[in-house]
Design a protein around this motif. Structure first.
Motif, PDB file in Angstrom:
ATOM      1  N   UNK A  61      92.684  83.221   1.476  1.00  9.50           N
ATOM      2  CA  UNK A  61      91.884  82.273   2.376  1.00  9.50           C
ATOM      3  C   UNK A  61      92.256  82.913   3.923  1.00  9.50           C
ATOM      4  N   UNK A  62      93.485  83.704   3.953  1.00 14.64           N
ATOM      5  CA  UNK A  62      93.736  84.426   5.170  1.00 14.64           C
ATOM      6  C   UNK A  62      92.458  85.444   5.631  1.00 14.64           C
ATOM      7  N   UNK A 109      89.664  85.454   4.114  1.00 12.18           N
ATOM      8  CA  UNK A 109      88.319  84.903   4.202  1.00 12.18           C
ATOM      9  C   UNK A 109      88.171  84.258   5.734  1.00 12.18           C
ATOM     10  N   UNK A 110      89.234  83.694   6.277  1.00 10.01           N
ATOM     11  CA  UNK A 110      89.211  83.182   7.640  1.00 10.01           C
ATOM     12  C   UNK A 110      89.085  84.216   8.775  1.00 10.01           C
ATOM     13  N   UNK A 111      89.486  85.381   8.388  1.00  8.08           N
ATOM     14  CA  UNK A 111      89.298  86.406   9.267  1.00  8.08           C
ATOM     15  C   UNK A 111      87.827  86.895   9.541  1.00  8.08           C
ATOM     16  N   UNK A 112      87.435  86.836   8.266  1.00  6.55           N
ATOM     17  CA  UNK A 112      86.036  87.442   8.141  1.00  6.55           C
ATOM     18  C   UNK A 112      84.968  86.289   8.764  1.00  6.55           C
ATOM     19  N   UNK A 113      85.341  85.062   8.579  1.00  7.26           N
ATOM     20  CA  UNK A 113      84.731  83.874   9.002  1.00  7.26           C
ATOM     21  C   UNK A 113      84.813  83.890  10.650  1.00  7.26           C
ATOM     22  N   UNK A 114      85.854  84.371  11.178  1.00  5.10           N
ATOM     23  CA  UNK A 114      85.980  84.259  12.547  1.00  5.10           C
ATOM     24  C   UNK A 114      85.382  85.476  13.231  1.00  5.10           C
ATOM     25  N   UNK A 143      78.120  86.271  15.882  1.00  9.01           N
ATOM     26  CA  UNK A 143      77.107  85.269  16.286  1.00  9.01           C
ATOM     27  C   UNK A 143      77.008  85.236  17.577  1.00  9.01           C
ATOM     28  N   UNK A 157      87.846  79.031  12.250  1.00 10.29           N
ATOM     29  CA  UNK A 157      87.857  79.664  10.870  1.00 10.29           C
ATOM     30  C   UNK A 157      88.876  79.473   9.982  1.00 10.29           C
ATOM     31  N   UNK A 213      82.575  86.656  11.785  1.00 13.69           N
ATOM     32  CA  UNK A 213      80.990  86.210  11.982  1.00 13.69           C
ATOM     33  C   UNK A 213      80.862  85.493  13.079  1.00 13.69           C
ATOM     34  N   UNK A 214      81.438  84.419  13.257  1.00 12.49           N
ATOM     35  CA  UNK A 214      81.308  83.550  14.410  1.00 12.49           C
ATOM     36  C   UNK A 214      81.208  84.191  15.611  1.00 12.49           C
ATOM     37  N   UNK A 215      82.333  85.245  15.773  1.00 11.79           N
ATOM     38  CA  UNK A 215      82.350  85.931  17.098  1.00 11.79           C
ATOM     39  C   UNK A 215      81.015  86.816  17.436  1.00 11.79           C
ATOM     40  N   UNK A 251      88.274  77.355   6.445  1.00 12.24           N
ATOM     41  CA  UNK A 251      88.460  77.741   5.177  1.00 12.24           C
ATOM     42  C   UNK A 251      89.385  76.794   4.508  1.00 12.24           C
ATOM     43  N   UNK A 286      79.197  81.483   4.836  1.00  6.65           N
ATOM     44  CA  UNK A 286      80.340  81.755   4.095  1.00  6.65           C
ATOM     45  C   UNK A 286      80.439  80.391   3.178  1.00  6.65           C
TER      46      UNK A 286
END
Lengths: 105, 209
Positions: A3-4, A6-11, A17, B94, A13-15, B98, B127
């Motif tokens: 999840x860490x 995944x969170x880095x990748x999501x962050x 965007x 994020x 992606x948000x950045x 998650x 995601x």
């Protein structure tokens, strides 16, 4: 995937965007401009232009904008509120109509 | 335990107010063992808890980096956990998203807020993270302008119903460490939060839309 990570990748992606210009959501794209502009509503061209401008700014269709305005107007009438459209306005608009029903403006 | 994070990249959208109101209503009106995890360095929810006399819902502070461990530790202690997230921090947003079953994007009916929410929604969707949009600080009276904002937000994804309007009770209650469910249980604000929470929980269970 942890999840860490995944969170880095999501962050990221948000950045990404936020950094992308112009911003556009991938799965729910903004309404196509021709969809925004499409309406069967008949009005003087200046009114249509203003509606189109408002619809584009609000990211909704012109029809949605008109529907919302009509709902608001009807609600005001039901509540007995004074409304902006007076009988004189209706007469003035009618006078500007061509015999075939289209607007003379 | 179900985990709901309240997020929006933009500041001032009412994340902390929404968090404490939802948690208090979940506890008082629905009988949930509700907890708040405060990941915002401003600590608004934590300060609200300090002003509060009642024992629940409790507020636990956590840094975004420690959030996953915090959630693991409290999993047995609560039925419903609300995570308050900071604005202007995509990493914290994020990390909360998650570990959550659902992310509620609390956003105001304004163009600047909408633009920001669009970016967050796009990333969450990318995601496969469940989310919905909750309009906050909307005008008291329904109007065509509000209907247009609702339509614009509904196009982005699932829009929670109803919106939370700008009501003094929201601010008055948190000032004295209460939720509107306790401050003015028969008032409009309490009603709005109850309906919005029921809607959110329904969505969390996949019961609607």
């Amino acid at each position: 995937m942890s999840s860490r990570r995944r969170a880095d990748q999501l962050a990221a992606a948000i950045r990404s965007n936020f950094e992308a210009r112009p911003a556009a959501p991938p799965a729910h794209p903004a309404i196509a401009s021709d969809e925004v502009k499409r309406t069967t509503f008949s009005a003087p061209s200046a009114v249509i232009d203003e509606l189109r401008h408002l619809a584009l700014r609000r990211h909704c269709t012109m029809n949605a904008l008109i529907r919302a305005a009509i709902e608001d107007l009807l609600k005001s009438i039901r509540h007995g509120d004074e409304v902006a459209v007076s009988p004189a306005d209706c007469e003035r608009i009618k006078e500007r109509r061509r015999p075939d029903g289209s607007d003379a403006d | 335990m179900k985990v709901i994070s309240i997020a929006q990249f933009k500041g001032g959208s009412g994340k902390s107010t929404t968090t404490v109101q939802l948690a208090t209503t979940a506890f008082r009106a629905l009988g949930y063992r509700a907890l708040i995890v405060d990941t915002d360095v401003q600590g608004s929810a934590t300060k609200w808890r300090a002003r509060r006399q009642a024992p629940a819902p409790d507020v636990i502070q956590s840094t975004p980096d420690r959030l996953e461990d915090t959630i693991r530790q409290i999993r047995q202690d609560a039925g419903l956990c609300f995570i308050d997230t900071p604005g202007h921090d995509w990493s914290a947003l994020a990390k909360a998203a998650v570990v959550s079953d659902l992310t509620v994007i609390a956003t105001r009916p304004s163009e600047f807020d909408r633009e920001t929410a669009v970016q967050v929604v796009a990333a969450l969707r990318q995601f496969g993270l469940r989310h919905l949009i909750l309009l906050t600080q909307t005008p008291h009276r329904r109007s065509s302008k509000l209907a247009v904002w609702e339509e614009a937000h509904a196009r982005m994804g699932v829009l929670a119903e109803p919106a939370l309007t700008t009501l003094q009770a929201f601010q008055d209650s948190v000032t004295i460490g209460l939720g509107v469910e306790e401050y003015e249980p028969n008032g409009r604000a309490a009603h709005e939060v109850r309906v919005a929470l029921a809607w959110i929980l329904d969505h969390l269970d996949g019961g609607r839309r």
